[in-house]
Design an enzyme around this catalytic site. Sequence first.
Site, PDB file in Angstrom:
ATOM      1  N   HIS A   1      -1.468 -12.058   0.165  1.00 57.03           N
ATOM      2  CA  HIS A   1      -2.222 -11.010  -0.535  1.00 57.03           C
ATOM      3  C   HIS A   1      -2.593 -11.408  -1.962  1.00 57.03           C
ATOM      4  O   HIS A   1      -3.198 -10.615  -2.682  1.00 57.03           O
ATOM      5  CB  HIS A   1      -1.390  -9.714  -0.553  1.00 57.03           C
ATOM      6  CG  HIS A   1      -2.202  -8.466  -0.642  1.00 57.03           C
ATOM      7  ND1 HIS A   1      -1.629  -7.209  -0.629  1.00 57.03           N
ATOM      8  CD2 HIS A   1      -3.539  -8.246  -0.761  1.00 57.03           C
ATOM      9  CE1 HIS A   1      -2.570  -6.288  -0.731  1.00 57.03           C
ATOM     10  NE2 HIS A   1      -3.735  -6.889  -0.809  1.00 57.03           N
TER      11      HIS A   1
ATOM     12  N   TYR B   1       0.849  -1.187   0.000  1.00 56.87           N
ATOM     13  CA  TYR B   1       0.000   0.000   0.000  1.00 56.87           C
ATOM     14  C   TYR B   1       0.890   1.245   0.000  1.00 56.87           C
ATOM     15  O   TYR B   1       1.605   1.510   0.974  1.00 56.87           O
ATOM     16  CB  TYR B   1      -0.911   0.028   1.223  1.00 56.87           C
ATOM     17  CG  TYR B   1      -2.022  -0.999   1.236  1.00 56.87           C
ATOM     18  CD1 TYR B   1      -2.359  -1.731   0.108  1.00 56.87           C
ATOM     19  CD2 TYR B   1      -2.745  -1.232   2.404  1.00 56.87           C
ATOM     20  CE1 TYR B   1      -3.380  -2.665   0.135  1.00 56.87           C
ATOM     21  CE2 TYR B   1      -3.772  -2.164   2.446  1.00 56.87           C
ATOM     22  CZ  TYR B   1      -4.086  -2.880   1.311  1.00 56.87           C
ATOM     23  OH  TYR B   1      -5.100  -3.801   1.350  1.00 56.87           O
TER      24      TYR B   1
END
Length: 330
Positions: A135, A66
Amino acid sequence: MTTRKLGRSGIEVSALGLGCWAIGGPLWGEDGQPYGWGEVDDDESVRAVHRALDLGVTFFDTASNYGAGHSERVLGRALGGRRDSVVVASKFGNTFEEQTRLATGADGTPEYMLSCLDGVLDRLGTDYLDLYQLHLGHLPTEQALELVDPLEKLVAQGRIRAYGWSTDDPERAAAFAEAGPNCAAVQYDHSVLNDNAAMVDVLARYELAGINRGPLAMGLLTGKYHGAAGRIGGDDVRGKSPEWLQYFTDGVPTPQWAELVDRVRQALTADGRTLTQGALGWLLARSPWTLPIPGVRTVAQAEENFATLALGPLPEAAFAEVESLLAELR
């Protein structure tokens, strides 16, 4: 009703967590596709995290990629000396270059999982992680299962407390849960607009926390963009929507999804909640295992989102009405 268990780990967390994707700022694909939420004010992000803490939030979910690591750095700064009173989750698998803010690909190997953790802990300023999540939602199950033993070793070493998989596939989630005793969570897309009954069954069967990403349908369920004349900027993932982002098309709400919001708006707000609070309350009412993680970038967003902790799950009658309104579409 303000706290829940993080699955079979037994770790107690607030019933709502704070999703930290947006505070990471820009991230770009090599093809120019934005994967962040645009420019952010880091000082305001820190204030928003502090306000969330004041309102009872103890669970924070971020990811190594992120903002190419920036989200973790901002979160680490915001948590400061309060690390031991919160529960922090991050994710691995998407590769990036921190200095250029560039997304470079994916790596689901045990070697990358281990090296990525070093970076995660450094950026967060901590020596352990409460929840470490794969992820890569579409990684073949066989490859994902090769990560279980190394993850279990990390638990034994005290570097992580539990682990999970960010995937929308119930079969993948079940296989991961069966393979490792310290698998405690699955993170998946879940909102009043996008139910996943099969995954909810998996949560109950394996006593997993269902960490709900997209609980506000990428902002559509805030009502902020409904009928808006302007478009979301081109540095925002919603402004140049990848194919998996169904709620927005080139920076504006996709019409059929906006119509669904109109259909459930009254039922979600009937007891005086805002639309945002109604959508989060619906998820809290959906299952005792659900754990929504709305994102925030401002103090005002934190205050609206996490006032839901005091309001609690959507009342039974309102929940039933929403289900009736949407039944023909499911």
